[in-house]
Design an enzyme around this catalytic site. Structure first.
Site, PDB file in Angstrom:
ATOM      1  CG  PHE A 130       5.790   3.827  -8.788  1.00 13.52           C
ATOM      2  CD1 PHE A 130       5.991   2.526  -9.216  1.00 13.52           C
ATOM      3  CD2 PHE A 130       6.060   4.861  -9.659  1.00 13.52           C
ATOM      4  CE1 PHE A 130       6.470   2.263 -10.492  1.00 13.52           C
ATOM      5  CE2 PHE A 130       6.545   4.614 -10.939  1.00 13.52           C
ATOM      6  CZ  PHE A 130       6.745   3.311 -11.358  1.00 13.52           C
ATOM      7  CB  CYS A 131       3.299   5.783  -3.326  1.00 17.23           C
ATOM      8  SG  CYS A 131       2.819   5.989  -1.608  1.00 17.23           S
ATOM      9  N   PRO A 132      -0.186   5.774  -3.906  1.00 17.46           N
ATOM     10  CG  PRO A 132      -2.519   5.877  -3.576  1.00 17.46           C
ATOM     11  CD  PRO A 132      -1.360   6.662  -4.104  1.00 17.46           C
ATOM     12  N   PRO A 166       2.085   8.102   3.392  1.00 14.38           N
ATOM     13  CG  PRO A 166       1.640   7.657   1.166  1.00 14.38           C
ATOM     14  CD  PRO A 166       2.044   8.767   2.095  1.00 14.38           C
ATOM     15  CB  SER A 182       2.308  10.066  -1.715  1.00 15.53           C
ATOM     16  OG  SER A 182       3.008   9.068  -2.408  1.00 15.53           O
TER      17      SER A 182
END
Lengths: 377, 76
Positions: free
Chosen positions: B13-15, A159, A293
């Site tokens: 928090f991510c993605p 990301p 992620s």
């Protein structure tokens, strides 16, 4: 105890090596064996592709023989799995073998699917494969000025890559002395310039400082390669001379074909990293459907938890660790500065200003990776 | 009538919740309703902004025990 690891990327390799050390005694006394099945005899350091795209690394620097990365006690075969028969605790391979297991680790990873966006592959450049990264470098080298558009598919691996490639483009054109002839416009799918709020807060003034324009809520829907126009689902468009794209991803086809998970992502328990509904099947890295992620870093931290728990289950009959969602990502802020983002399920990253030592640490890590994936770092 | 599919984006928090919703909306069929679960208070504003811009339909939004439940219907 027969442990089968399917997939020889970052996650699978670290699980196998970590386990081989923890279970060295059990392997010697034939109480445990570790087998890895992979689709390739080569292991690629995928983060290096960004450097290939800017002429800073050569493709052959990104590869090692997979066998050379594995502990000697691990049985390794290039023979990809075609059928997962989880209810029979066995897999069937491309060569026709049936391989039974007591514990299975699925680490098949993800694949790029630019074809899901009409015109994207034809009209743009990317760096998510070796061939594409070399082609992108040649396109950059031939570019003499005009509009450069950056667009981002969903979901995507790494990301941080959209902001990294943007900073790198700025530095690359500046070094060539043509930055004043290049207009860079960054497009991002959600309503800020990065999904991690603290990265967005940091990157926005940086983009302003280096003259990068940005548009948010831009989900690439179609590329008119002939007329060089990229269009969004939200109804906007951008006329480009050079289009750089982060491709959308899916899990591997074998996962979809075996109906193990929608989109190729396997439903996975957040803390124990077991496939939902199966007590002896673990999932690692990109293959999970976790809202984490898709990076080598996440795969690394997950792999350590999986290996420790498989080993402790054998030794004391109990898991000992939970995965807390930990991810650590370097962020290259151009060709000579970097920072990092470290976070987990509960704690957001606290971004520090980029500096040169962190960039050199990242450059060193590009070499240290081979120690890391062997499970030594 | 299509069933409601849950997109569990709590504690990410991510993605992040909106990126997760966009991923699942791309794969959904027209007429499907997705229910996004999020612990990020920003989601309650972020999702309607995207949904309205792209032209899908907001169905409901409520906070139950610190978790936002946001339902969106795919319209195109």
């Amino acid at each position: 105890m027969r442990i089968l690891v399917v997939g020889g990327g970052t996650g699978g390799t670290i699980v196998a090596n970590n386990l081989a050390r923890r279970l060295a005694g059990e392997i010697r006394s034939k109480k445990a064996q570790i087998t890895m099945l992979s689709a390739s005899d080569q292991h690629m350091y995928q983060p290096g592709l960004l450097y290939v795209a800017f002429g800073q690394m050569m493709p052959d620097e990104l590869y090692r023989d997979q066998k050379s990365l594995l502990e000697a006690s691990i049985e390794f075969h290039v023979d990809p799995v075609e059928r997962f028969e989880l209810d029979q605790n066995q897999v069937r391979t491309h060569s026709g073998k049936t391989i039974p297991y007591d514990v299975l680790v699925i680490a098949t990873g993800s694949r790029i699917v630019p074809e899901e966006v009409p015109g994207l592959a034809e009209g743009g450049e990317t760096f998510y494969t070796e061939e594409a990264a070399v082609k992108m470098f040649k396109a950059l080298r031939a570019f003499e000025g005009g509009n450069v558009g950056i667009v981002v598919g969903v979901p995507h691996k790494c990301p941080i890559a959209p902001v990294e490639v943007t900073f790198s483009l700025h530095d690359y054109f500046k070094t060539r002395g043509i930055r004043d002839k290049v207009h860079i416009k960054y497009h991002y799918p959600i309503n800020r310039i990065h999904t991690i709020e603290n990265v967005a807060i940091w990157a926005k003034p940086e983009f302003d400082r280096i003259g990068v324009e940005y548009e948010t809520l831009f989900n690439v829907d179609e590329v008119d390669a002939k007329n060089k126009v990229v269009k969004s689902m939200e109804g906007t468009e951008y006329a480009y001379d050079l289009l750089i794209y982060i491709p959308p991803h899916r899990g591997m086809e074998v996962i979809e074909q075996n109906k193990l998970g929608e989109g190729g992502w396997i439903p996975t328990d957040r803390s124990q990293l077991k496939m939902q509904g199966y007590d002896n099947v673990y999932v690692v890295g990109d293959t999970t459907n976790l809202p984490v992620s898709k990076t080598g870093s996440a795969a690394h931290f997950e792999a350590e938890v999986i290996a420790e728990n498989i080993a402790s289950n054998i030794k004391i009959g109990s898991a000992v660790r939970d995965y807390d969602g930990k991810v650590y990502c370097f962020i290259e802020a151009g060709h000579d500065r970097a920072t990092y983002a470290m976070f987990n399920y509960e704690n957001p990253p606290d971004l520090k200003p980029p500096n040169q030592p962190m960039h050199w640490f990242k450059m060193s890590y590009n070499k240290m990776y081979w120690t890391s994936v062997r499970g030594l770092l | 009538m299509s069933e409601t599919k849950i997109v569990d984006a709590r504690n990410t928090f991510c993605p992040g919740p909106l990126m997760e919703l966009i991923q699942y909306m791309k794969r959904a069929e027209v007429g499907d309703t997705l229910e996004l679960l999020s612990t990020d208070n920003g989601t309650v504003n972020d999702v309607p902004e995207w949904v309205n811009k792209v032209g899908h339909e907001m169905v409901s939004s409520e906070k139950i025990e610190e978790v936002w439940h946001i339902k969106v219907r795919k319209t195109k």
